[in-house]
Motif scaffolding. Structure first.
Motif, PDB file in Angstrom:
ATOM      1  N   ALA A  50     -19.370  -5.205  -9.764  1.00 40.78           N
ATOM      2  CA  ALA A  50     -19.016  -6.631  -9.076  1.00 40.78           C
ATOM      3  C   ALA A  50     -17.624  -6.563  -8.800  1.00 40.78           C
ATOM      4  CB  ALA A  50     -19.683  -7.480 -10.225  1.00 40.78           C
ATOM      5  N   ILE A  51     -17.008  -5.708  -9.562  1.00 39.60           N
ATOM      6  CA  ILE A  51     -15.318  -5.932  -9.517  1.00 39.60           C
ATOM      7  C   ILE A  51     -14.978  -4.897  -7.969  1.00 39.60           C
ATOM      8  CG2 ILE A  51     -14.812  -6.150 -11.781  1.00 39.60           C
ATOM      9  CD1 ILE A  51     -13.825  -3.341 -11.998  1.00 39.60           C
ATOM     10  N   PRO A  52     -14.106  -5.600  -7.208  1.00 40.20           N
ATOM     11  CA  PRO A  52     -13.578  -4.972  -6.134  1.00 40.20           C
ATOM     12  C   PRO A  52     -12.759  -3.849  -6.357  1.00 40.20           C
ATOM     13  CG  PRO A  52     -12.629  -6.873  -6.477  1.00 40.20           C
ATOM     14  CD  PRO A  52     -13.616  -6.741  -7.587  1.00 40.20           C
ATOM     15  N   ARG A  53     -12.508  -2.855  -5.452  1.00 34.92           N
ATOM     16  CA  ARG A  53     -11.338  -1.921  -5.427  1.00 34.92           C
ATOM     17  C   ARG A  53      -9.965  -2.816  -5.323  1.00 34.92           C
ATOM     18  NH1 ARG A  53     -11.485   2.798  -1.587  1.00 34.92           N
ATOM     19  NH2 ARG A  53      -9.921   3.494  -2.965  1.00 34.92           N
ATOM     20  N   GLY A  65      -7.078  -4.365  -3.889  1.00 32.10           N
ATOM     21  CA  GLY A  65      -6.726  -4.320  -2.485  1.00 32.10           C
ATOM     22  C   GLY A  65      -5.465  -3.643  -2.243  1.00 32.10           C
ATOM     23  N   ILE A  66      -4.712  -3.297  -3.175  1.00 35.15           N
ATOM     24  CA  ILE A  66      -3.208  -2.539  -2.987  1.00 35.15           C
ATOM     25  C   ILE A  66      -3.670  -1.265  -2.285  1.00 35.15           C
ATOM     26  CG2 ILE A  66      -1.323  -1.805  -3.614  1.00 35.15           C
ATOM     27  CD1 ILE A  66      -0.911  -4.096  -5.137  1.00 35.15           C
ATOM     28  N   ARG A  67      -4.665  -0.551  -3.272  1.00 34.84           N
ATOM     29  CA  ARG A  67      -5.159   0.694  -3.051  1.00 34.84           C
ATOM     30  C   ARG A  67      -5.798   0.887  -1.785  1.00 34.84           C
ATOM     31  NH1 ARG A  67      -2.209   4.032  -4.659  1.00 34.84           N
ATOM     32  NH2 ARG A  67      -1.401   2.976  -6.341  1.00 34.84           N
ATOM     33  N   GLU A  68      -6.891   0.036  -1.500  1.00 33.18           N
ATOM     34  CA  GLU A  68      -7.401   0.109  -0.249  1.00 33.18           C
ATOM     35  C   GLU A  68      -6.467   0.166   0.949  1.00 33.18           C
ATOM     36  OE1 GLU A  68      -9.652  -3.238   1.989  1.00 33.18           O
ATOM     37  OE2 GLU A  68     -10.582  -2.939   0.014  1.00 33.18           O
ATOM     38  N   PHE A  69      -5.460  -0.816   1.080  1.00 40.89           N
ATOM     39  CA  PHE A  69      -4.306  -0.830   2.019  1.00 40.89           C
ATOM     40  C   PHE A  69      -3.900   0.495   2.075  1.00 40.89           C
ATOM     41  CE2 PHE A  69      -0.690  -2.465   4.100  1.00 40.89           C
ATOM     42  CZ  PHE A  69      -1.361  -2.878   5.302  1.00 40.89           C
ATOM     43  N   PHE A  70      -3.235   1.321   1.092  1.00 44.76           N
ATOM     44  CA  PHE A  70      -2.448   2.340   0.985  1.00 44.76           C
ATOM     45  C   PHE A  70      -3.285   3.466   1.460  1.00 44.76           C
ATOM     46  CE2 PHE A  70       0.506  -0.816  -0.113  1.00 44.76           C
ATOM     47  CZ  PHE A  70       1.669  -0.400   0.590  1.00 44.76           C
ATOM     48  N   ASP A  71      -4.477   3.362   1.076  1.00 46.48           N
ATOM     49  CA  ASP A  71      -5.360   4.600   1.915  1.00 46.48           C
ATOM     50  C   ASP A  71      -5.002   4.441   3.311  1.00 46.48           C
ATOM     51  OD1 ASP A  71      -6.317   5.282  -0.466  1.00 46.48           O
ATOM     52  OD2 ASP A  71      -8.390   4.291  -0.278  1.00 46.48           O
ATOM     53  N   ILE A  72      -4.825   3.512   3.910  1.00 42.60           N
ATOM     54  CA  ILE A  72      -4.655   3.549   5.525  1.00 42.60           C
ATOM     55  C   ILE A  72      -3.046   4.212   5.643  1.00 42.60           C
ATOM     56  CG2 ILE A  72      -4.442   1.939   7.539  1.00 42.60           C
ATOM     57  CD1 ILE A  72      -5.893  -0.138   6.206  1.00 42.60           C
ATOM     58  N   VAL A  73      -2.309   4.000   4.839  1.00 46.12           N
ATOM     59  CA  VAL A  73      -0.995   4.382   5.057  1.00 46.12           C
ATOM     60  C   VAL A  73      -0.479   5.791   4.982  1.00 46.12           C
ATOM     61  CG1 VAL A  73       1.380   4.348   3.907  1.00 46.12           C
ATOM     62  CG2 VAL A  73       0.253   2.111   4.084  1.00 46.12           C
ATOM     63  N   CYS A 111      -1.624 -13.382  -8.628  1.00 40.68           N
ATOM     64  CA  CYS A 111      -1.200 -12.649  -9.908  1.00 40.68           C
ATOM     65  C   CYS A 111      -1.618 -11.042  -9.629  1.00 40.68           C
ATOM     66  CB  CYS A 111      -2.191 -13.238 -10.973  1.00 40.68           C
ATOM     67  SG  CYS A 111      -3.678 -12.803 -10.873  1.00 40.68           S
ATOM     68  N   TYR A 112      -0.986 -10.591 -10.912  1.00 38.50           N
ATOM     69  CA  TYR A 112      -1.073  -9.022 -10.598  1.00 38.50           C
ATOM     70  C   TYR A 112      -2.517  -8.786 -10.533  1.00 38.50           C
ATOM     71  CZ  TYR A 112      -0.831  -4.074 -12.491  1.00 38.50           C
ATOM     72  OH  TYR A 112      -0.999  -2.887 -12.674  1.00 38.50           O
ATOM     73  N   VAL A 113      -2.937  -7.543  -9.579  1.00 40.27           N
ATOM     74  CA  VAL A 113      -4.296  -7.493  -9.286  1.00 40.27           C
ATOM     75  C   VAL A 113      -5.167  -7.129 -10.500  1.00 40.27           C
ATOM     76  CG1 VAL A 113      -3.725  -6.651  -6.732  1.00 40.27           C
ATOM     77  CG2 VAL A 113      -3.830  -4.904  -8.859  1.00 40.27           C
ATOM     78  N   SER A 114      -4.872  -6.585 -11.414  1.00 42.24           N
ATOM     79  CA  SER A 114      -5.769  -6.167 -12.729  1.00 42.24           C
ATOM     80  C   SER A 114      -6.231  -7.353 -13.370  1.00 42.24           C
ATOM     81  CB  SER A 114      -5.062  -5.099 -13.351  1.00 42.24           C
ATOM     82  OG  SER A 114      -4.388  -5.582 -14.506  1.00 42.24           O
ATOM     83  N   TYR A 115      -5.693  -8.395 -13.412  1.00 37.54           N
ATOM     84  CA  TYR A 115      -6.039  -9.494 -14.375  1.00 37.54           C
ATOM     85  C   TYR A 115      -7.401  -9.957 -14.207  1.00 37.54           C
ATOM     86  CZ  TYR A 115      -1.215 -10.189 -15.543  1.00 37.54           C
ATOM     87  OH  TYR A 115       0.110 -10.067 -15.960  1.00 37.54           O
ATOM     88  N   SER A 116      -8.003 -10.258 -12.987  1.00 36.13           N
ATOM     89  CA  SER A 116      -9.182 -10.559 -12.927  1.00 36.13           C
ATOM     90  C   SER A 116     -10.372  -9.652 -13.133  1.00 36.13           C
ATOM     91  CB  SER A 116      -9.349 -11.302 -11.482  1.00 36.13           C
ATOM     92  OG  SER A 116     -10.851 -11.740 -11.509  1.00 36.13           O
ATOM     93  N   PRO A 117     -10.154  -8.550 -12.761  1.00 33.63           N
ATOM     94  CA  PRO A 117     -11.014  -7.145 -13.079  1.00 33.63           C
ATOM     95  C   PRO A 117     -11.353  -7.152 -14.452  1.00 33.63           C
ATOM     96  CG  PRO A 117      -9.912  -6.686 -11.304  1.00 33.63           C
ATOM     97  CD  PRO A 117      -9.371  -7.906 -11.452  1.00 33.63           C
ATOM     98  N   SER A 118      -9.969  -7.057 -15.242  1.00 37.74           N
ATOM     99  CA  SER A 118      -9.862  -6.642 -16.656  1.00 37.74           C
ATOM    100  C   SER A 118     -10.538  -7.568 -17.286  1.00 37.74           C
ATOM    101  CB  SER A 118      -8.452  -6.550 -16.981  1.00 37.74           C
ATOM    102  OG  SER A 118      -7.705  -5.572 -16.383  1.00 37.74           O
ATOM    103  N   SER A 166      -3.483 -11.845  -0.095  1.00 36.57           N
ATOM    104  CA  SER A 166      -4.744 -12.152  -0.517  1.00 36.57           C
ATOM    105  C   SER A 166      -5.203 -11.163  -1.561  1.00 36.57           C
ATOM    106  CB  SER A 166      -5.964 -11.862   0.634  1.00 36.57           C
ATOM    107  OG  SER A 166      -5.666 -10.813   1.613  1.00 36.57           O
ATOM    108  N   ALA A 167      -4.652  -9.906  -1.644  1.00 36.42           N
ATOM    109  CA  ALA A 167      -5.065  -9.021  -2.475  1.00 36.42           C
ATOM    110  C   ALA A 167      -4.564  -9.423  -3.980  1.00 36.42           C
ATOM    111  CB  ALA A 167      -4.000  -7.682  -2.275  1.00 36.42           C
ATOM    112  N   PHE A 168      -3.869 -10.509  -3.957  1.00 31.69           N
ATOM    113  CA  PHE A 168      -3.455 -11.033  -5.308  1.00 31.69           C
ATOM    114  C   PHE A 168      -4.249 -12.271  -5.661  1.00 31.69           C
ATOM    115  CE2 PHE A 168      -0.156  -8.844  -3.252  1.00 31.69           C
ATOM    116  CZ  PHE A 168       0.206  -7.837  -4.258  1.00 31.69           C
ATOM    117  N   GLY A 169      -5.341 -12.526  -4.856  1.00 33.25           N
ATOM    118  CA  GLY A 169      -6.287 -13.593  -5.199  1.00 33.25           C
ATOM    119  C   GLY A 169      -6.269 -14.659  -4.153  1.00 33.25           C
TER     120      GLY A 169
END
Ligand SMILES: Cc1ncc(COP(=O)(O)O)c(C=O)c1O
Length: 404
Positions: free
Chosen positions: A15-18, A20-28, A126-133, A354-357
């Protein structure tokens, strides 16, 4: 029968997404000539005396495990530093645990206190890891939105509005990633009153506290009645440019640190001894380095915030952290469309808000821990892009906060 690997992935992990930062930086990855204002990491190399302490530790053969709690010398130095800078006193023998970054500290703090179905309140963006953690503990993540008009400070009344009988923990992060929001003492006092009224436990992530540009940084843990109900998290990644050392710590009530230590000893055992030796040098002698880096970040912040406002992208003044969070609504694109097109058309990498919620939609996170001459080129490119989209300073809403 063919092995169906996805069927074996736990439901809460599915249920948790990857990120958003990582997903974006794969493009970079692999795109030449990109200027990155993306990853939240100092552009400075760890100061030499700290690296030297790590090398010296290796030379002395310091290659063993340490106590699960971490080196006593480091815990003593942390107790002294936290007492001096935050005004909170912790017993290095029983109230401090050295962790693999604030990342591990946050994870084990949540795992130590959240039962399935418990509600954990945090502020967004907020920091991307709060909700998934929180989701990984089978807790329920409850977001409170922060607004640019409030300088992205979380309001005590907004926290109180979402409290229910299932509320157990409040997570705070000031200065905030990604907004640079900070809280004043009276704002924290109002939050402390809510915490007491509803008998909440607080986890406070103080990782950007040294990167406060104006005003005093106050930790909730230092307010009356708070230390006994707060897990205080801090680390070395941002203040000392030590992201790769993976070292942080948690301070708190004896019983809670003991509970966290049980998870830590069965999962990590201990943090790397080499990183602990380096952290000891950082905390003992690294303050002038932090001050020098903070001054560089301040100059860059003033430049980039002014530039965004001039371009017609309203940007409040972040009083801490190394992130600018301009509003990109005048461009008429979603934050993801804006970031993807900016990367493709002008080769500047920033993270969509939107990567931060959901509360981050309409904004862009731009990390200014990058050399000023690179930031200047990035801003020129962003200006070219927004002009093509028809954004001009004249069409922009009023400026929020203003750089000194
Ligand atoms: C708010 C916040 N907390 C924690 C972390 C993770 O820090 P560490 O490198 O200590 O694991 C970050 C990293 O960007 C962060 O922004």
């Amino acid at each position: 029968m063919a092995f169906d690997a996805p069927r074996f992935i736990a439901r809460n992990v599915q249920a948790i997404p990857r990120s958003g930062i990582r997903e974006f930086f794969d493009i970079v990855q692999g795109m030449p000539d990109v200027i990155s204002l993306g990853v939240g990491e100092p552009d400075f190399v760890t100061p030499w005396h700290i690296r030297e302490a790590a090398i010296y530790a290796l030379e002395r053969g310091r290659t063993s495990y340490t106590s699960n709690l971490g080196l006593m010398s480091l815990r003593e130095a942390i107790a002294a530093s936290v007492g001096r800078h935050f005004g909170v006193s912790y017993d290095p023998k029983r109230q401090i645990l050295i962790t693999v970054g604030v990342s591990e500290a946050l994870d084990i703090a949540l795992r130590a206190v959240v039962n399935p179905g418990d509600e954990v309140i945090y502020h967004e963006p907020c920091y991307v890891s709060y909700s998934p953690s929180i989701a990984l503990t089978h807790g329920v993540a409850v977001a409170v939105s922060c607004r640019a008009e409030d300088g992205f400070a979380v309001r005590a009344a907004a926290i109180e509005q979402v409290v229910t009988p299932r509320s157990r923990v409040l997570v705070l992060n000031f200065p905030t990633n990604p907004t640079g929001g900070t809280l004043t003492r009276p704002e924290l006092e109002a939050i402390a009153a809510v915490v007491l009224r509803h008998d909440l436990l607080v986890i406070t992530d103080e990782i950007y506290s040294e990167l406060t540009f104006e005003g005093e940084h106050v930790s909730l843990a230092s307010l009356p009645g708070m230390a006994e109900r707060t897990i205080f998290l801090h680390g070395f990644s941002k203040a000392y440019a030590m992201t790769g050392f993976r070292i942080g710590y948690a301070c708190g009530p004896v019983e809670l640190i003991e509970a966290m230590m049980k998870i830590h000893q069965y999962s990590m055992l201990c943090a790397s001894i080499v990183s602990q030796e380096a952290a000891l040098e950082a905390i003992r002698h690294g303050e002038p380095d932090t001050a020098a880096m903070r001054e560089q970040y301040r100059l860059r912040r003033n430049f980039i915030v002014r530039a965004f406002n001039n371009l017609g992208l309203p940007c409040h003044l972040p009083r801490g952290s190394f992130y600018a969070f301009p509003c990109i609504r005048p461009a008429g694109l979603s934050s993801k469309e804006f970031a993807v097109r900016l990367l493709r058309e002008e080769k500047v990498a920033c993270v969509p808000g939107s990567a931060f919620g959901p509360a981050g939609e309409g904004y862009l996170r731009c990390c200014f821990a990058t050399a000023l001459d690179r930031i200047e080129v990035a801003v020129d490119r962003i200006g070219r892009f927004t002009q093509r989209l028809g954004v001009s300073p004249a069409t922009a809403p009023a400026l929020i906060g203003s750089p000194p």
